[in-house]
Design a protein around this motif. Structure first.
Motif, short mmCIF file in Angstrom:
data_model
loop_
_atom_site.label_atom_id
_atom_site.label_comp_id
_atom_site.label_asym_id
_atom_site.label_seq_id
_atom_site.Cartn_x
_atom_site.Cartn_y
_atom_site.Cartn_z
N SER A 25 14.62 -141.74 82.04
CA SER A 25 15.27 -142.19 80.80
C SER A 25 14.53 -141.56 79.62
CB SER A 25 15.21 -143.73 80.79
OG SER A 25 15.17 -144.20 79.51
N PRO A 26 15.12 -140.55 78.95
CA PRO A 26 14.39 -139.77 77.94
C PRO A 26 13.97 -140.59 76.72
CG PRO A 26 16.68 -139.03 78.13
CD PRO A 26 16.49 -140.09 79.15
N LEU A 27 12.91 -140.10 76.08
CA LEU A 27 12.38 -140.75 74.87
C LEU A 27 12.34 -139.72 73.72
CD1 LEU A 27 9.20 -142.35 76.49
CD2 LEU A 27 11.20 -143.63 75.66
N ALA A 28 12.79 -140.14 72.55
CA ALA A 28 12.55 -139.32 71.35
C ALA A 28 11.21 -139.79 70.79
CB ALA A 28 13.67 -139.55 70.34
N ILE A 29 10.34 -138.85 70.43
CA ILE A 29 9.01 -139.22 69.92
C ILE A 29 9.00 -139.10 68.40
CG2 ILE A 29 6.52 -138.85 70.17
CD1 ILE A 29 8.07 -139.44 72.82
N HIS A 30 8.61 -140.19 67.74
CA HIS A 30 8.60 -140.21 66.27
C HIS A 30 7.23 -140.55 65.72
CE1 HIS A 30 12.54 -140.57 63.92
NE2 HIS A 30 12.76 -139.81 64.97
N GLY A 31 6.82 -139.81 64.67
CA GLY A 31 5.66 -140.22 63.88
C GLY A 31 6.23 -140.91 62.66
N GLY A 32 6.25 -140.19 61.52
CA GLY A 32 6.87 -140.76 60.32
C GLY A 32 8.33 -140.35 60.19
N GLY A 33 8.78 -139.48 61.10
CA GLY A 33 10.19 -139.03 61.04
C GLY A 33 10.49 -138.15 59.84
N THR A 34 9.46 -137.49 59.28
CA THR A 34 9.71 -136.66 58.09
C THR A 34 9.96 -135.20 58.44
OG1 THR A 34 7.35 -136.20 57.76
CG2 THR A 34 8.26 -138.13 56.63
N ARG A 35 9.93 -134.85 59.72
CA ARG A 35 10.13 -133.45 60.13
C ARG A 35 11.23 -133.37 61.18
NH1 ARG A 35 4.74 -131.46 58.62
NH2 ARG A 35 3.86 -133.37 57.87
N PRO A 36 12.46 -133.70 60.81
CA PRO A 36 13.55 -133.62 61.79
C PRO A 36 13.93 -132.16 62.03
CG PRO A 36 14.41 -134.29 59.66
CD PRO A 36 12.93 -134.11 59.48
N ILE A 37 13.00 -131.44 62.66
CA ILE A 37 13.15 -130.00 62.88
C ILE A 37 13.32 -129.79 64.38
CG2 ILE A 37 11.96 -127.77 62.66
CD1 ILE A 37 10.50 -129.00 60.21
N GLY A 38 14.02 -128.74 64.76
CA GLY A 38 14.26 -128.49 66.18
C GLY A 38 15.65 -128.98 66.56
N LYS A 39 15.99 -128.79 67.82
CA LYS A 39 17.30 -129.25 68.29
C LYS A 39 17.33 -130.78 68.25
CE LYS A 39 19.07 -125.39 70.27
NZ LYS A 39 20.26 -124.83 69.63
N PRO A 40 18.50 -131.37 67.92
CA PRO A 40 18.58 -132.83 67.98
C PRO A 40 18.27 -133.31 69.40
CG PRO A 40 20.50 -131.88 66.88
CD PRO A 40 19.73 -130.74 67.47
N VAL A 41 17.47 -134.38 69.48
CA VAL A 41 17.10 -134.92 70.80
C VAL A 41 18.06 -136.04 71.16
CG1 VAL A 41 15.31 -136.26 71.99
CG2 VAL A 41 14.66 -134.33 70.53
N HIS A 42 18.61 -136.00 72.37
CA HIS A 42 19.50 -137.08 72.79
C HIS A 42 18.72 -138.04 73.68
CE1 HIS A 42 22.90 -135.16 70.95
NE2 HIS A 42 22.52 -134.02 71.48
#
Ligand SMILES: Cc1cc2nc3c(=O)[nH]c(=O)nc-3n(C[C@H](O)[C@H](O)[C@H](O)COP(=O)(O)OP(=O)(O)OC[C@H]3O[C@@H](n4cnc5c(N)ncnc54)[C@H](O)[C@@H]3O)c2cc1C
Length: 390
Positions: A25-42
């Motif tokens: 079950s995949p996880l999106a990893i977030h710090g402050g979420g200020t760098r939404p760079i890269g392919k969108p993670v599902h």
């Protein structure tokens, strides 16, 4: 709607990742979420390091700091400033450029190898990073490096994890070496130069012994010509001496101005954060690394073909360029321009649809791609950490 997991300890992170790997079950990893760079993670679930905070060690006399990954960058910078110290690599704050309001964390800075104008003098984030603790996709915590440089033995995971964008491990604790804050700074400004002349002036300045710590070329704006900025930092007498000497070396480039300390700091923060390209807000933004002498060729070609606005940092080695938001966001033209000189381009700002439809990072050669797959399979065999991001 994804659910957000907020662990406040490494043990909890290990349990979450272990369970995610077991259940695929995949996880999106977030710090402050200020760098939404890269392919969108599902991913149905987001693992946030927001509660994993706190400076765990700070020894001003040793010029070293350790902090848990979710510690706000601002807290670290304030703590260091109280002792007239700083992180050497001047991390970019992406919030204005990307139009978001999160709180940048030291984990996010590290995972994106965020490195600003001072990179030409002091290196990238990766070069100051001396230790990490991180939980791999197997749910196991590894420790690499430590609190002194000589601790690095065996595989240098520290360097590998800087810039891995949360695809190999969840960073939990990070150790950086530091630099003393400069007593003062001053910027020499050359106005009205073409990009080619500006790169000549910047590389000439970098070739002197006068320790230039920033070299950038800003685009013309309404009523203001192009500006080429060269920064000198250090003790007041030394900065004044080096400025005079640099001034003599750069005489052929005429039209000078000097900017004193406070205004210089404001200017370099705006260069670091790419303010010149902030508007229009819907334009695509590319970050391109090339040889400094190739920068103008790439930048001028993007101006001609895409109507780009271009900001050159790192003496021309880093080209920030805007492109139209529609179609492929300039991807084919940018990739073509980079391929003609050698280098790499990253799509920094673009809609989720655009980021899903064109390569965000520079496509890897077959050999490098095979190595990347092997490393990913070793760190995260179930592919649960930020799947698809890179
Ligand atoms: C003085 C000077 C001289 C230079 N000379 C040359 C030269 O001769 N030849 C040359 O090619 N370049 C040259 N450059 C450019 C320089 O090599 C690049 O800045 C450097 O390669 C960036 O690599 P990095 O991974 O450290 O940077 P980063 O900023 O970490 O990454 C650069 C790009 O790669 C992406 N990336 C990072 N990690 C990964 C990963 N794990 N998988 C996929 N993508 C990733 C990043 O997102 C970014 O788009 C020069 C630069 C300067 C300032």
């Amino acid at each position: 709607m994804t659910s957000i997991l907020l662990p406040d300890s490494e043990t909890e992170i290990e349990a979450i990742v272990h369970e995610a790997a077991q259940s695929h079950s995949p996880l999106a990893i977030h710090g402050g979420g200020t760098r939404p760079i890269g392919k969108p993670v599902h991913a149905d679930r987001t693992l946030s390091t927001k509660l994993l905070t706190g400076i765990t060690l700070y020894e001003p006399s040793e010029l070293v700091i350790s902090a848990r990954a979710g510690t706000p960058l601002a807290e670290i910078q304030q703590t260091l400033a109280a002792n007239r110290q700083r992180l050497p690599f001047e991390p970019i704050d992406y919030r204005h450029l990307l139009g978001n309001h999160g709180i940048p964390t030291i984990g996010g800075v590290t995972a994106s190898n965020s490195s600003g104008p001072r990179r030409i003098h002091s290196g990238a984030a990766r070069d100051s990073l001396i230790g990490v603790r991180a939980t791999t996709g197997r749910g196991e915590t590894i420790k690499s490096g430590g609190r002194v440089m000589k601790n690095v033995t065996g595989y240098d995971f520290v360097k590998l994890l800087a810039g891995s964008w949360g695809t190999l491990a969840v960073l939990t604790e990070i150790t950086y070496k530091l630099l003393p804050e400069a007593e003062t700074e001053l910027t020499l400004l050359l106005t009205g130069l073409s990009a080619e002349c500006a790169v000549e002036a910047m590389t000439t300045a970098l070739g002197t012994p006068f320790e230039v710590t920033g070299a950038a070329h800003l685009p013309a704006t309404d009523g203001m010509p192009t500006r080429t900025a060269l920064r000198l930092e250090g003790f007041d007498a030394s900065v004044r001496y080096r400025t005079d000497r640099l001034y003599s070396v750069l005489q052929p480039f005429v039209a000078f101005e000097t900017i004193a300390a406070e205004a210089s700091r404001v200017l370099w923060a705006s260069i670091r954060d790419v303010e010149a390209l902030e508007t229009p807000h819907d334009a695509t933004i590319w970050r391109i690394s090339v040889r400094p002498t190739d920068g103008p060729r790439v930048g001028e070609s993007l101006k001609a073909k895409l109507g780009s606005r271009v900001l050159y940092d790192w003496a021309g080695g880093l080209v920030w360029a805007s492109a139209p938001a529609d179609g492929d966001g300039g991807a084919a033209v940018v990739r073509g321009a980079v391929a003609s000189v050698g280098g790499h381009a990253m799509l920094v700002r673009g809609s989720p649809e655009l980021r899903a439809s064109v390569p965000v990072f520079e496509p890897e050669s077959p050999g490098v791609a095979a190595m990347s797959r092997l490393i990913k399979a070793t760190f995260d065999p179930a592919g649960v950490l930020n799947p698809g991001r890179m």
